[in-house]
Scaffold this active site. Structure first.
Site, PDB file in Angstrom:
ATOM      1  N   ASN A   9       0.877  -1.182   0.000  1.00  0.00           N
ATOM      2  CA  ASN A   9       0.000   0.000   0.000  1.00  0.00           C
ATOM      3  C   ASN A   9       0.910   1.227   0.000  1.00  0.00           C
ATOM      4  O   ASN A   9       1.514   1.549   1.018  1.00  0.00           O
ATOM      5  CB  ASN A   9      -0.889  -0.018   1.252  1.00  0.00           C
ATOM      6  CG  ASN A   9      -1.698   1.263   1.407  1.00  0.00           C
ATOM      7  OD1 ASN A   9      -1.835   2.040   0.459  1.00  0.00           O
ATOM      8  ND2 ASN A   9      -2.238   1.492   2.595  1.00  0.00           N
ATOM      9  N   TRP A  10       0.977   1.868  -1.141  1.00  0.00           N
ATOM     10  CA  TRP A  10       1.911   3.009  -1.277  1.00  0.00           C
ATOM     11  C   TRP A  10       1.391   4.258  -0.565  1.00  0.00           C
ATOM     12  O   TRP A  10       2.114   5.222  -0.405  1.00  0.00           O
ATOM     13  CB  TRP A  10       2.123   3.335  -2.744  1.00  0.00           C
ATOM     14  CG  TRP A  10       2.970   2.346  -3.501  1.00  0.00           C
ATOM     15  CD1 TRP A  10       3.479   1.151  -3.040  1.00  0.00           C
ATOM     16  CD2 TRP A  10       3.416   2.466  -4.854  1.00  0.00           C
ATOM     17  NE1 TRP A  10       4.205   0.538  -4.025  1.00  0.00           N
ATOM     18  CE2 TRP A  10       4.183   1.322  -5.151  1.00  0.00           C
ATOM     19  CE3 TRP A  10       3.241   3.425  -5.856  1.00  0.00           C
ATOM     20  CZ2 TRP A  10       4.785   1.121  -6.404  1.00  0.00           C
ATOM     21  CZ3 TRP A  10       3.822   3.231  -7.104  1.00  0.00           C
ATOM     22  CH2 TRP A  10       4.596   2.091  -7.356  1.00  0.00           C
ATOM     23  N   LYS A  11       0.125   4.272  -0.204  1.00  0.00           N
ATOM     24  CA  LYS A  11      -0.492   5.466   0.391  1.00  0.00           C
ATOM     25  C   LYS A  11      -0.246   6.690  -0.513  1.00  0.00           C
ATOM     26  O   LYS A  11      -0.159   6.540  -1.729  1.00  0.00           O
ATOM     27  CB  LYS A  11       0.030   5.691   1.812  1.00  0.00           C
ATOM     28  CG  LYS A  11      -0.036   4.431   2.674  1.00  0.00           C
ATOM     29  CD  LYS A  11       0.098   4.729   4.137  1.00  0.00           C
ATOM     30  CE  LYS A  11       0.274   3.422   4.889  1.00  0.00           C
ATOM     31  NZ  LYS A  11      -0.099   3.498   6.273  1.00  0.00           N
ATOM     32  N   HIS A  95      -9.675   0.950   4.638  1.00  0.00           N
ATOM     33  CA  HIS A  95      -8.390   1.132   5.332  1.00  0.00           C
ATOM     34  C   HIS A  95      -8.624   2.075   6.511  1.00  0.00           C
ATOM     35  O   HIS A  95      -9.410   3.026   6.413  1.00  0.00           O
ATOM     36  CB  HIS A  95      -7.356   1.715   4.365  1.00  0.00           C
ATOM     37  CG  HIS A  95      -5.973   1.702   4.959  1.00  0.00           C
ATOM     38  ND1 HIS A  95      -5.568   2.644   5.863  1.00  0.00           N
ATOM     39  CD2 HIS A  95      -4.937   0.855   4.790  1.00  0.00           C
ATOM     40  CE1 HIS A  95      -4.312   2.376   6.230  1.00  0.00           C
ATOM     41  NE2 HIS A  95      -3.912   1.300   5.594  1.00  0.00           N
ATOM     42  N   GLU A  97      -7.081   4.482   7.635  1.00  0.00           N
ATOM     43  CA  GLU A  97      -6.890   5.914   7.344  1.00  0.00           C
ATOM     44  C   GLU A  97      -8.116   6.492   6.636  1.00  0.00           C
ATOM     45  O   GLU A  97      -8.467   7.653   6.842  1.00  0.00           O
ATOM     46  CB  GLU A  97      -5.594   6.106   6.533  1.00  0.00           C
ATOM     47  CG  GLU A  97      -4.371   5.897   7.424  1.00  0.00           C
ATOM     48  CD  GLU A  97      -3.132   5.376   6.719  1.00  0.00           C
ATOM     49  OE1 GLU A  97      -3.041   5.486   5.484  1.00  0.00           O
ATOM     50  OE2 GLU A  97      -2.249   4.838   7.428  1.00  0.00           O
ATOM     51  N   GLU A 166      -5.823  -5.239  10.310  1.00  0.00           N
ATOM     52  CA  GLU A 166      -4.800  -4.229  10.546  1.00  0.00           C
ATOM     53  C   GLU A 166      -5.095  -3.509  11.863  1.00  0.00           C
ATOM     54  O   GLU A 166      -5.892  -2.552  11.883  1.00  0.00           O
ATOM     55  CB  GLU A 166      -4.801  -3.210   9.420  1.00  0.00           C
ATOM     56  CG  GLU A 166      -4.470  -3.792   8.070  1.00  0.00           C
ATOM     57  CD  GLU A 166      -3.869  -2.734   7.162  1.00  0.00           C
ATOM     58  OE1 GLU A 166      -2.719  -2.895   6.768  1.00  0.00           O
ATOM     59  OE2 GLU A 166      -4.539  -1.738   6.877  1.00  0.00           O
ATOM     60  N   GLY A 172       2.001   1.901  10.630  1.00  0.00           N
ATOM     61  CA  GLY A 172       2.948   3.014  10.490  1.00  0.00           C
ATOM     62  C   GLY A 172       3.633   3.410  11.790  1.00  0.00           C
ATOM     63  O   GLY A 172       4.277   4.449  11.858  1.00  0.00           O
ATOM     64  N   SER A 211       2.983  -2.550  10.263  1.00  0.00           N
ATOM     65  CA  SER A 211       4.436  -2.579  10.444  1.00  0.00           C
ATOM     66  C   SER A 211       5.063  -3.937  10.087  1.00  0.00           C
ATOM     67  O   SER A 211       5.990  -4.398  10.749  1.00  0.00           O
ATOM     68  CB  SER A 211       4.813  -2.164  11.869  1.00  0.00           C
ATOM     69  OG  SER A 211       4.375  -0.830  12.109  1.00  0.00           O
ATOM     70  N   GLY A 232       2.571  -1.328   4.260  1.00  0.00           N
ATOM     71  CA  GLY A 232       2.643   0.092   3.925  1.00  0.00           C
ATOM     72  C   GLY A 232       4.085   0.517   3.700  1.00  0.00           C
ATOM     73  O   GLY A 232       4.657   0.334   2.627  1.00  0.00           O
ATOM     74  N   GLY A 233       4.688   1.081   4.745  1.00  0.00           N
ATOM     75  CA  GLY A 233       6.024   1.671   4.639  1.00  0.00           C
ATOM     76  C   GLY A 233       7.054   0.796   3.940  1.00  0.00           C
ATOM     77  O   GLY A 233       7.786   1.263   3.062  1.00  0.00           O
TER      78      GLY A 233
HETATM   79  C1  PEP Z   1      -0.926  -0.033   5.757  1.00  0.00           C
HETATM   80  O1  PEP Z   1      -0.764   0.999   5.157  1.00  0.00           O
HETATM   81  O2  PEP Z   1      -1.928  -0.697   5.553  1.00  0.00           O
HETATM   82  C2  PEP Z   1       0.099  -0.467   6.720  1.00  0.00           C
HETATM   83  C3  PEP Z   1      -0.081  -1.607   7.330  1.00  0.00           C
HETATM   84  O3  PEP Z   1       1.165   0.360   6.902  1.00  0.00           O
HETATM   85  P1  PEP Z   1       2.557  -0.006   7.616  1.00  0.00           P
HETATM   86  O4  PEP Z   1       3.023  -1.322   7.023  1.00  0.00           O
HETATM   87  O5  PEP Z   1       3.468   1.124   7.294  1.00  0.00           O
HETATM   88  O6  PEP Z   1       2.284  -0.157   9.071  1.00  0.00           O
END
Ligand code: PEP
Length: 251
Positions: A9-11, A95, A97, A166, A172, A211, A232-233
């Site tokens: 997930n590039w956000k 998600h 966010e 999640e 994040g 994470s 994500g990251g």
């Molecule tokens: C996400 O964006 O869904 C996520 C899990 O981010 P991260 O891996 O950075 O925690």
């Protein structure tokens, strides 16, 4: 056996030049004959670029959201059918966010899920509790509420879909759920679906997100009900994402 899937997930990250470098590096490191599926969910304007670079490769692509509407006067929205026109396989919906920053309620997320499915996309239905909810002992109640919103339309809704657990406190933050916390939540979700339809539950991929990184992917993916990851990251770094996908191939 459910095949594992790793979805990036590039956000709100990327640029035409940066994406090209990242995707080319991924293409160089992700094997064609691996056992796990792999995809990147990119910002809408880059769907065409993802298609141009990834078509025919082992890496699928998708969006991070979609409209709950089909078409009409909804300025700024992007419909699931539009996303599908770019060859996308997946769309995230719900998600955390989107739920917390953009007001997506359970009902809206269910509408988006339905739109994605009807457009031929595989919706990735994101659920998870906040830290406050976990500390109050209401993790299962929150997951039940979120999953039941979808199950209210029948368990067949989840046929061909994907769930991503999640925990909001792990997204994040660098704090990952323990393997047992992840397994317990995944098991709870699967049992909740199984109470409606055991066959759909047994086939349902449930990804863990929060994470995930190269250092913890293998142990998470080794858990019985963890069918891969939503990343994500770490999906913004080719070496990290490749190692996570490799962990899924082995797991
Ligand atoms: C996400 O964006 O869904 C996520 C899990 O981010 P991260 O891996 O950075 O925690």
């Amino acid at each position: 056996m459910r095949p594992k899937v790793v979805v990036g997930n590039w956000k709100l990250n990327g640029s035409v030049a940066g994406n090209e470098a990242l995707l080319k590096a991924l293409l160089g490191g992700i094997p064609r004959n691996g056992t796990a599926g792999c995809a990147v969910c990119v910002p809408y304007p880059y769907l065409a670029q993802a298609r141009a670079l990834l078509e025919g490769s082992p890496i699928a692509w998708g969006s991070q959201d979609c409209s709950r509407h089909e078409k009409g006067a909804f300025t700024g929205d992007v419909s699931a059918a539009m996303i599908a026109e770019f060859g996308a396989r997946y769309s995230l919906v719900g998600h955390s966010e989107r739920r917390t920053l953009f007001g997506d309620t359970d009902a809206i997320v269910v509408e988006k899920y339905g739109r994605a499915k009807r457009a031929g996309l595989t919706p990735i239905f994101c659920v998870g509790e906040t830290l406050q909810e976990r500390e109050a002992g209401s993790t299962e109640a929150v997951l039940a509420r979120q999953v039941d919103a979808l199950l209210a339309g029948g368990a067949q809704q989840l046929e061909g879909g994907v769930v991503a657990y999640e925990p909001v406190w792990a997204i994040g933050t660098g704090k990952t759920a323990t393997t047992q916390q992840a397994q317990d939540a995944h098991d709870f979700i699967r049992r909740r679906v199984a109470a409606k339809d055991a066959k759909v539950a047994a086939q349902l991929p449930i990804l863990y997100g929060g994470s995930v990184k190269a250092a913890n992917a293998a142990e998470l993916f080794a858990m019985a009900d963890v069918d891969g990851g939503l990343v994500g990251g770490a999906s913004l770094s080719a070496p990290s994402f490749i190692q996570i996908v490799q962990a899924a191939h082995k797991g």
